[in-house]
Design a protein around this motif. Structure first.
Motif, PDB file in Angstrom:
ATOM      1  N   SER A  51       4.824   7.351   2.227  1.00  0.00           N
ATOM      2  CA  SER A  51       4.816   6.148   3.057  1.00  0.00           C
ATOM      3  C   SER A  51       4.355   4.958   2.237  1.00  0.00           C
ATOM      4  N   THR A  52       5.045   3.857   2.409  1.00  0.00           N
ATOM      5  CA  THR A  52       4.670   2.599   1.764  1.00  0.00           C
ATOM      6  C   THR A  52       4.748   1.468   2.777  1.00  0.00           C
ATOM      7  N   TYR A  53       4.042   0.401   2.487  1.00  0.00           N
ATOM      8  CA  TYR A  53       4.026  -0.757   3.391  1.00  0.00           C
ATOM      9  C   TYR A  53       3.899  -2.006   2.544  1.00  0.00           C
ATOM     10  N   TYR A  54       4.676  -3.037   2.871  1.00  0.00           N
ATOM     11  CA  TYR A  54       4.715  -4.262   2.076  1.00  0.00           C
ATOM     12  C   TYR A  54       4.510  -5.485   2.950  1.00  0.00           C
ATOM     13  N   SER A  55       3.965  -6.521   2.345  1.00  0.00           N
ATOM     14  CA  SER A  55       3.927  -7.794   3.031  1.00  0.00           C
ATOM     15  C   SER A  55       5.345  -8.345   3.059  1.00  0.00           C
ATOM     16  N   ASP A  56       5.613  -9.199   4.024  1.00  0.00           N
ATOM     17  CA  ASP A  56       6.951  -9.767   4.153  1.00  0.00           C
ATOM     18  C   ASP A  56       7.346 -10.568   2.915  1.00  0.00           C
ATOM     19  N   SER A  57       6.369 -11.161   2.257  1.00  0.00           N
ATOM     20  CA  SER A  57       6.673 -12.041   1.127  1.00  0.00           C
ATOM     21  C   SER A  57       7.164 -11.286  -0.108  1.00  0.00           C
ATOM     22  N   VAL A  58       6.880  -9.985  -0.199  1.00  0.00           N
ATOM     23  CA  VAL A  58       7.289  -9.228  -1.384  1.00  0.00           C
ATOM     24  C   VAL A  58       8.302  -8.140  -1.069  1.00  0.00           C
ATOM     25  N   LYS A  59       8.560  -7.901   0.193  1.00  0.00           N
ATOM     26  CA  LYS A  59       9.474  -6.831   0.593  1.00  0.00           C
ATOM     27  C   LYS A  59      10.846  -7.047  -0.043  1.00  0.00           C
ATOM     28  N   GLY A  60      11.363  -5.993  -0.658  1.00  0.00           N
ATOM     29  CA  GLY A  60      12.654  -6.073  -1.326  1.00  0.00           C
ATOM     30  C   GLY A  60      12.571  -6.497  -2.776  1.00  0.00           C
ATOM     31  N   ARG A  61      11.416  -6.995  -3.199  1.00  0.00           N
ATOM     32  CA  ARG A  61      11.241  -7.432  -4.596  1.00  0.00           C
ATOM     33  C   ARG A  61      10.237  -6.559  -5.345  1.00  0.00           C
ATOM     34  N   PHE A  62       9.202  -6.109  -4.652  1.00  0.00           N
ATOM     35  CA  PHE A  62       8.149  -5.299  -5.269  1.00  0.00           C
ATOM     36  C   PHE A  62       8.272  -3.851  -4.790  1.00  0.00           C
ATOM     37  N   THR A  63       7.863  -2.916  -5.675  1.00  0.00           N
ATOM     38  CA  THR A  63       7.856  -1.504  -5.328  1.00  0.00           C
ATOM     39  C   THR A  63       6.537  -0.886  -5.774  1.00  0.00           C
ATOM     40  N   ILE A  64       5.854  -0.252  -4.845  1.00  0.00           N
ATOM     41  CA  ILE A  64       4.609   0.434  -5.159  1.00  0.00           C
ATOM     42  C   ILE A  64       4.887   1.925  -5.313  1.00  0.00           C
ATOM     43  N   SER A  81       0.840  -1.195   0.000  1.00  0.00           N
ATOM     44  CA  SER A  81       0.000   0.000   0.000  1.00  0.00           C
ATOM     45  C   SER A  81       0.873   1.243   0.000  1.00  0.00           C
ATOM     46  N   ILE A  82       0.276   2.349  -0.413  1.00  0.00           N
ATOM     47  CA  ILE A  82       0.993   3.618  -0.493  1.00  0.00           C
ATOM     48  C   ILE A  82       0.065   4.732  -0.043  1.00  0.00           C
ATOM     49  N   SER A  83       0.632   5.673   0.703  1.00  0.00           N
ATOM     50  CA  SER A  83      -0.154   6.773   1.235  1.00  0.00           C
ATOM     51  C   SER A  83      -0.523   7.781   0.144  1.00  0.00           C
ATOM     52  N   TRP A  84      -1.404   8.681   0.491  1.00  0.00           N
ATOM     53  CA  TRP A  84      -1.849   9.696  -0.452  1.00  0.00           C
ATOM     54  C   TRP A  84      -0.655  10.492  -1.017  1.00  0.00           C
ATOM     55  N   SER A  85       0.256  10.906  -0.161  1.00  0.00           N
ATOM     56  CA  SER A  85       1.399  11.703  -0.611  1.00  0.00           C
ATOM     57  C   SER A  85       2.449  10.872  -1.329  1.00  0.00           C
ATOM     58  N   MET A 126       7.204  -5.365 -10.078  1.00  0.00           N
ATOM     59  CA  MET A 126       7.420  -6.687  -9.514  1.00  0.00           C
ATOM     60  C   MET A 126       8.693  -7.266 -10.118  1.00  0.00           C
ATOM     61  N   ASN A 127       9.710  -7.431  -9.300  1.00  0.00           N
ATOM     62  CA  ASN A 127      10.992  -7.991  -9.743  1.00  0.00           C
ATOM     63  C   ASN A 127      11.253  -9.325  -9.059  1.00  0.00           C
ATOM     64  N   SER A 128      12.186 -10.069  -9.627  1.00  0.00           N
ATOM     65  CA  SER A 128      12.572 -11.369  -9.047  1.00  0.00           C
ATOM     66  C   SER A 128      11.337 -12.221  -8.754  1.00  0.00           C
ATOM     67  N   LEU A 129      10.477 -12.325  -9.725  1.00  0.00           N
ATOM     68  CA  LEU A 129       9.211 -13.033  -9.531  1.00  0.00           C
ATOM     69  C   LEU A 129       9.440 -14.519  -9.297  1.00  0.00           C
ATOM     70  N   LYS A 130       8.568 -15.085  -8.471  1.00  0.00           N
ATOM     71  CA  LYS A 130       8.628 -16.490  -8.105  1.00  0.00           C
ATOM     72  C   LYS A 130       7.315 -17.161  -8.508  1.00  0.00           C
ATOM     73  N   PRO A 131       7.339 -18.473  -8.727  1.00  0.00           N
ATOM     74  CA  PRO A 131       6.086 -19.174  -9.061  1.00  0.00           C
ATOM     75  C   PRO A 131       4.987 -18.935  -8.014  1.00  0.00           C
ATOM     76  N   GLU A 132       5.365 -18.786  -6.760  1.00  0.00           N
ATOM     77  CA  GLU A 132       4.366 -18.565  -5.711  1.00  0.00           C
ATOM     78  C   GLU A 132       3.741 -17.175  -5.765  1.00  0.00           C
ATOM     79  N   ASP A 133       4.243 -16.300  -6.634  1.00  0.00           N
ATOM     80  CA  ASP A 133       3.601 -14.993  -6.843  1.00  0.00           C
ATOM     81  C   ASP A 133       2.415 -15.100  -7.798  1.00  0.00           C
TER      82      ASP A 133
END
Length: 124
Positions: free
Chosen positions: A57-70, A50-54, A83-90
């Motif tokens: 601030s951003t917030y990520y689930s642990d499973s995508v942190k460091g790989r995805f950017t909103i 998720s990403i704030s109005w401005s 979405m980078n370094s995608l995995k089959p579980e994505d």
């Protein structure tokens, strides 16, 4: 009426990248957060980012942190998910959503408007 339209999904090999976009028609609230959720077959819809109005601030689930950017472009009423370094579980149907306010909500019940989803499939 607010409508959200996602795009950018597709089939990609493991380790590859995709960029999802979600365009909102209209502006439902004076300020609103935007988020991404995903739902795999047989599983519940779960929070991705998720990403704030401005955009500060951003917030990520642990499973995508460091790989995805909103990110978001308020002039275009659009939110993106790189979405980078995608995995089959994505592999899942990815939804964007809008929540009123200025925070970075992570619960489904906080979001009031939803798109129809875009499919992401990652092959091994």
């Amino acid at each position: 009426q607010v409508q959200l339209v996602e795009s950018g999904g597709g089939l990609v090999q493991a380790g590859g990248s995709l960029r999802l976009s979600c365009a909102a028609s209209g502006r439902p609230f004076a300020r609103y957060a935007m988020g991404w959720f995903c739902q795999a077959p047989g599983k519940e819809r779960e929070f991705v980012a998720s990403i704030s109005w401005s955009g500060d601030s951003t917030y990520y689930s642990d499973s995508v942190k460091g790989r995805f950017t909103i990110s978001r472009d308020n002039a275009k009423n659009t939110v993106y998910l790189q979405m980078n370094s995608l995995k089959p579980e994505d592999t899942a149907l990815y939804y964007c959503a809008i929540a009123p306010g200025v925070g970075v909500p992570s619960h489904r019940y906080e979001y009031l408007y939803w798109g129809q989803g875009t499919q992401v499939t990652v092959s091994s």
